[in-house]
Scaffold this active site. Structure first.
Site, PDB file in Angstrom:
ATOM      1  N   ASP A 177      -2.165 -55.620  11.333  1.00 49.83           N
ATOM      2  CA  ASP A 177      -0.865 -56.045  10.845  1.00 49.83           C
ATOM      3  C   ASP A 177       0.066 -54.838  10.673  1.00 49.83           C
ATOM      4  O   ASP A 177      -0.294 -53.855  10.025  1.00 49.83           O
ATOM      5  CB  ASP A 177      -1.041 -56.770   9.503  1.00 49.83           C
ATOM      6  CG  ASP A 177       0.217 -57.476   9.049  1.00 49.83           C
ATOM      7  OD1 ASP A 177       0.615 -58.435   9.706  1.00 49.83           O
ATOM      8  OD2 ASP A 177       0.790 -57.045   8.026  1.00 49.83           O
ATOM      9  N   GLU A 192      -0.070 -55.505  16.187  1.00 52.98           N
ATOM     10  CA  GLU A 192       1.004 -56.454  15.870  1.00 52.98           C
ATOM     11  C   GLU A 192       2.235 -55.627  15.497  1.00 52.98           C
ATOM     12  O   GLU A 192       2.565 -55.470  14.328  1.00 52.98           O
ATOM     13  CB  GLU A 192       0.580 -57.392  14.725  1.00 52.98           C
ATOM     14  CG  GLU A 192       1.579 -58.485  14.426  1.00 52.98           C
ATOM     15  CD  GLU A 192       2.400 -58.236  13.149  1.00 52.98           C
ATOM     16  OE1 GLU A 192       3.256 -59.096  12.830  1.00 52.98           O
ATOM     17  OE2 GLU A 192       2.178 -57.221  12.482  1.00 52.98           O
TER      18      GLU A 192
END
Length: 664
Positions: A388, A417
């Protein structure tokens, strides 16, 4: 120094050769270079790959490509995982020089016998070759016949020249070149990863939503668990997905917990965001009590493996205000002037439930802790991590962490990401990330899609491998909000055939499309902040699901190796600005060709009729050839050639996925 036969502008080379270019086992990797020399003599060039064990592989001949002079390319296909290198070898090619000159001089009657004498001497050198250049019996016979023709003054000149220009002899000479003035450039680094780093279909779901129940009287929701989520695995596998991605599964903070739709006023039973990691129940090394135990997680991973699914786990390096780190490692965070710890912000957005990590206060301590956590989950069967917001952490940290993991567990993969600026996205790939989220979600127009397909397949392919997610819990593009069911088919077909890796977030197959407010890409009642109960069985029974279409796309991807590669995209043209045409082509080990053509109507609201124009060379065909175009979606067949009429009705099927079946 520059070699005697100069080689310049070699690619792929990353960070001046300090880092490794991207490669995958079984995927042809293009090696390009500018090769030239003084004067008019001919030259040759080859690529020699050196495998992780130090073995030098057979050279691969480089050939001119493109419209610019002196540009050469060869494709190298690694067959084992690990760190490889390659060299570009260039040389003066006396045979090619003779062939060029003789083709001009002998027919013109210039230096005829001298040219034949030179031919005899060159062929005698080829015949005397040793080692890898040693001729077999058949090749020796061809070379001997060439020597005889060059020496036989009783034969007509034209017959002697024809014998020396025999294609069979040419093939032998091409395979056994005479390399003079040999120059070597390199070595240059590239790393071959396992196939899943390049090819895979991803499916994302929240375990707490799978198998969750709601009390009809009180409205209270009971969370799903790993045991109930295990029941969903069969359906995910049946749809043909390879990777199941789970958002964070750790305890969720209670301090500043977010409520439904990202509100700051949660109720006592609101579960909060899984990305607000950490509470009294533990941190990144713990499992949320509602989901179960490590034993339950291990059973979940094992069942996924039985079904052919790999489990990818979210790695989010941030903490809730009540994460244990806040007490045990306060130096991991940023303390503001008023003594408070800074929460995450992306003005005007505020994330009061999350403390970002400060990697400059205690870098050694953070490195140790993160590596410990990653190793823990690896020990529980996780071989893929979706990371993330990696672009908010230092590149140097990622280079270190990914190298450390690769040292002991080289099969572990990391997906970035990072929806951010190209330099950072490319940088993350360069330092070791195996895959990357992309701008695909926001590319909806024909021209920008064409440009982006070319970019990810031919321009940034040595740095990052794309994963085309059609939606995420954070991103519900306006195209899906207002395009109706056809828009969901369009984006799925485009992602599944445009990229070897693509992804779907749960609910896509149910056409979930309502945003929290106009102009927003956030889902209404976002699953990030609450449990979302879906009646999968009812939608299957009613036929109100896109699951069969997703299943068919994944079947096609598995059946056609051309769709499993990245660097083989070719763009074709159509006369309609809403009809996109591109193809992928791959030569199979038996010499046959797998060719897939995607023809997609990007307008989800209107039928489009147009003429498409195919680049027949890109399909491995001649401009005059015809072929059977088999639609893998509908099963229909048409006779196609270079120019073809198409009609795509989004109410029926907005896309053709065509396989080329040759008629000859």
């Amino acid at each position: 120094m520059v070699g005697r036969i100069p080689v310049m502008d070699v690619s792929p080379v990353v960070d001046l050769g300090r880092l490794s270019a991207k490669a995958t086992v079984g995927e042809p990797m293009p090696v390009r270079a500018a090769v030239f020399r003084e004067g008019h003599d001919q030259l040759g060039a080859e690529v020699v790959a050196i495998d992780p064990a130090g073995r030098r592989r057979a050279p691969v001949r480089m050939w001119p490509y493109g419209e610019e002079p002196n540009q050469y390319v060869a494709h190298v296909t690694p067959d084992v995982e690990g760190e490889w290198t390659f060299e570009v070898q260039s040389w003066s090619d006396p045979i090619a020089t003779w062939q060029h000159d003789a083709g001009l001089k002998i027919p013109a009657g210039v230096d005829v016998e001298l040219m034949f004498t030179e031919a005899r001497l060159l062929l005698e050198r080829v015949a005397a070759g040793t080692g890898p250049d040693k001729l077999d019996k058949a090749d020796k016979a061809l070379v001997a016949s060439g020597i005889a023709a060059a020496s036989d003054q009783e034969r007509p000149v034209a017959a002697r020249l024809a014998a020396l220009q025999d294609p069979a002899l040419d093939a032998v000479l091409l395979a056994h070149p005479l390399r003079e003035l040999l120059s070597v450039s390199g070595p240059f680094r590239f790393r071959a990863d396992r196939v899943r780093a390049l090819f895979g279909s991803w499916y994302e779901f929240f375990p707490r939503s799978e198998g969750a129940t709601r009390d009809e009287k009180t409205g209270k929701v009971t969370s799903g668990t790993f045991r109930t989520a295990t029941e969903r695995l069969d359906r995910v596998a049946e749809m043909g997905f390879d990777v199941l991605y789970l958002p964070p599964i750790h305890p969720i903070g209670e301090v500043n917990r977010k409520g439904p739709n990202n509100t700051l006023t949660p109720g006592p039973d609101d579960p909060g965001s899984p990305w607000a990691i950490g509470s009294k129940d533990g941190g990144h090394d713990a499992i949320h009590p509602d989901l179960g135990t490590f034993e339950d997680f291990d059973a979940f991973v094992a069942r996924a493996g039985e079904l052919g699914l790999e489990v990818a786990l979210d790695l989010a390096l941030q903490a809730a205000p009540d994460h244990p780190w806040v007490t045990t490692h306060p130096q991991f965070f940023t303390t503001r002037a008023d003594g408070t710890i800074a929460f995450a912000e992306n003005p005007p957005k505020k994330y009061q439930d999350i403390y970002p990590i400060n990697f400059d206060n205690d870098p050694a301590g953070i490195c140790r802790e993160v590596l410990r956590i990653v190793k823990l989950w690896i020990s529980h069967g996780v071989r893929i991590f979706r990371v993330d917001n990696p672009h908010t952490k230092p590149l140097a940290f990622w280079e270190w962490l990914l190298a450390e993991v690769r040292r002991t567990d080289p099969d572990v993969l990391f997906l970035s990401e990072a929806f951010t600026k190209p330099a950072m996205m490319h940088g993350l790939g360069a330092v070791g990330y195996h895959q990357s989220y992309t701008y695909f979600t926001w590319r909806t127009g024909k021209r920008e899609i064409e440009d982006y397909l070319v970019e990810v397949s031919h321009e940034s392919d040595h740095l990052m491998r794309p994963n085309f997610f059609v939606n995420t819990p954070d991103i519900l593009h306006a195209y899906l909000q207002y395009g109706g069911p056809a828009a969901f088919k369009v984006r799925a077909a485009l992602a599944a055939t445009g990229s070897p890796s693509w992804g779907v977030y749960a609910g896509y197959e149910l056409f979930e499309h309502v945003a929290v407010k106009p102009g927003s890409e956030e889902y209404l009642d976002s699953e990030k902040y609450q449990v979302r109960i879906r009646d999968w069985a009812r939608h299957d029974a009613e036929g109100t699901t896109l699951a069969p279409y997703l299943t068919r796309l994944n079947e096609i991807r598995r059946q056609h190796p051309a769709l499993q590669l990245l660097r083989n995209v070719s763009i074709h043209s159509s006369e309609d600005d809403q009809v996109l045409v591109f193809s992928k082509r791959h030569t199979l080990p038996d010499g046959s060709e797998d060719v897939v053509i995607s023809v997609i109507n990007l307008d989800p609201h209107g039928t489009r009729e147009t003429i498409i124009h195919l680049d027949m060379g890109a399909l491995g065909l001649g401009w005059h050839d015809s072929f059977v175009a088999h639609d893998e979606i509908t099963g229909e067949d048409w006779s196609w050639s270079q120019h073809n009429y198409v009609r795509l009705d989004p109410g029926y099927e907005p896309a053709h996925v065509i396989t080329v079946r040759r008629t000859s």
